[in-house]
Design a protein around this motif. Structure first.
Motif, short mmCIF file in Angstrom:
data_model
loop_
_atom_site.label_atom_id
_atom_site.label_comp_id
_atom_site.label_asym_id
_atom_site.label_seq_id
_atom_site.Cartn_x
_atom_site.Cartn_y
_atom_site.Cartn_z
N THR A 1 0.83 -1.21 0.00
CA THR A 1 0.00 0.00 0.00
C THR A 1 0.86 1.25 0.00
O THR A 1 0.60 2.20 -0.75
N LEU A 2 1.89 1.27 0.83
CA LEU A 2 2.79 2.43 0.90
C LEU A 2 3.47 2.68 -0.44
O LEU A 2 3.56 3.83 -0.90
N SER A 3 3.93 1.63 -1.10
CA SER A 3 4.60 1.82 -2.39
C SER A 3 3.64 2.36 -3.44
O SER A 3 4.02 3.19 -4.27
N GLU A 4 2.40 1.90 -3.41
CA GLU A 4 1.39 2.42 -4.34
C GLU A 4 1.11 3.89 -4.08
O GLU A 4 1.01 4.70 -5.02
N LYS A 5 1.00 4.26 -2.81
CA LYS A 5 0.76 5.67 -2.46
C LYS A 5 1.95 6.54 -2.84
O LYS A 5 1.78 7.69 -3.27
N ARG A 6 3.14 6.00 -2.68
CA ARG A 6 4.36 6.74 -3.03
C ARG A 6 4.38 7.05 -4.54
O ARG A 6 4.64 8.18 -4.94
N ALA A 7 4.09 6.06 -5.36
CA ALA A 7 4.05 6.27 -6.81
C ALA A 7 2.92 7.21 -7.20
O ALA A 7 3.09 8.08 -8.06
N LYS A 8 1.76 7.05 -6.56
CA LYS A 8 0.60 7.91 -6.88
C LYS A 8 0.87 9.36 -6.50
O LYS A 8 0.45 10.28 -7.22
N ALA A 9 1.59 9.60 -5.40
CA ALA A 9 1.91 10.98 -5.01
C ALA A 9 2.77 11.65 -6.08
O ALA A 9 2.55 12.83 -6.41
N CYS A 10 3.71 10.92 -6.64
CA CYS A 10 4.54 11.48 -7.72
C CYS A 10 3.70 11.71 -8.97
O CYS A 10 3.82 12.76 -9.62
N TYR A 11 2.87 10.76 -9.30
CA TYR A 11 1.95 10.89 -10.44
C TYR A 11 1.09 12.14 -10.29
O TYR A 11 0.98 12.96 -11.21
N ASP A 12 0.47 12.30 -9.12
CA ASP A 12 -0.39 13.46 -8.87
C ASP A 12 0.38 14.76 -8.99
O ASP A 12 -0.14 15.75 -9.52
N TYR A 13 1.61 14.78 -8.49
CA TYR A 13 2.44 15.98 -8.57
C TYR A 13 2.71 16.33 -10.04
O TYR A 13 2.60 17.49 -10.44
N LEU A 14 3.06 15.33 -10.84
CA LEU A 14 3.35 15.58 -12.25
C LEU A 14 2.10 16.07 -13.00
O LEU A 14 2.19 16.97 -13.83
N VAL A 15 0.95 15.50 -12.68
CA VAL A 15 -0.31 15.95 -13.29
C VAL A 15 -0.56 17.41 -12.91
O VAL A 15 -0.93 18.24 -13.75
N LYS A 16 -0.34 17.73 -11.63
CA LYS A 16 -0.53 19.11 -11.17
C LYS A 16 0.39 20.08 -11.90
O LYS A 16 0.04 21.24 -12.14
N LYS A 17 1.55 19.60 -12.31
CA LYS A 17 2.51 20.43 -13.04
C LYS A 17 2.24 20.46 -14.54
O LYS A 17 3.00 21.03 -15.30
N GLY A 18 1.15 19.80 -14.98
CA GLY A 18 0.73 19.91 -16.37
C GLY A 18 1.04 18.72 -17.25
O GLY A 18 0.77 18.75 -18.46
N VAL A 19 1.60 17.65 -16.70
CA VAL A 19 1.86 16.45 -17.50
C VAL A 19 0.55 15.69 -17.67
O VAL A 19 -0.17 15.45 -16.71
N SER A 20 0.24 15.31 -18.89
CA SER A 20 -1.00 14.60 -19.18
C SER A 20 -1.01 13.23 -18.51
O SER A 20 -0.04 12.47 -18.64
N PRO A 21 -2.10 12.89 -17.84
CA PRO A 21 -2.21 11.55 -17.25
C PRO A 21 -2.07 10.43 -18.28
O PRO A 21 -1.65 9.33 -17.94
N ASP A 22 -2.40 10.72 -19.54
CA ASP A 22 -2.29 9.71 -20.60
C ASP A 22 -0.84 9.31 -20.88
O ASP A 22 -0.60 8.30 -21.54
#
Length: 98
Positions: free
Chosen positions: A41-62
């Protein structure tokens, strides 16, 4: 996310902005402290936090996928704090570039 993590993620944002066809996989990892379920669970949250940060910075989720691998892929020993700290990480891998 730690401030030093944001510095590295901002470099990744720049790289992705310079290469609009690039797609990446974010992989979260942990040390072996705690239960397998907790670390997964922690590893999934860790990856998701980075994903969310990149999306917030304008990187397309696709352009990104993310997943966690728990403690299953260590890059160092889990016998001391230095090694465990290296195992607590998120990596990115290039999955597509035209």
């Amino acid at each position: 996310l730690k401030d030093e993590s944001k510095v590295e993620l901002n470099k990744l944002v720049d790289l992705l902005n310079q290469n609009p066809s690039m797609k990446i996989q974010l992989s979260g990892h942990t040390d072996n402290v705690g239960s397998d379920e907790h670390n997964q669970t922690l590893s999934e949250k860790r990856a998701k936090a980075c994903y969310d940060y990149l999306v917030k910075k304008g990187v397309s989720p696709d352009r990104m996928n993310h997943s966690g691998f728990g403690e299953s892929r260590p890059i160092s020993t889990n016998d001391n704090e230095k090694g465990r700290s290296l195992n607590r990480r998120v990596e990115f891998n290039l999955v597509h570039r035209q």
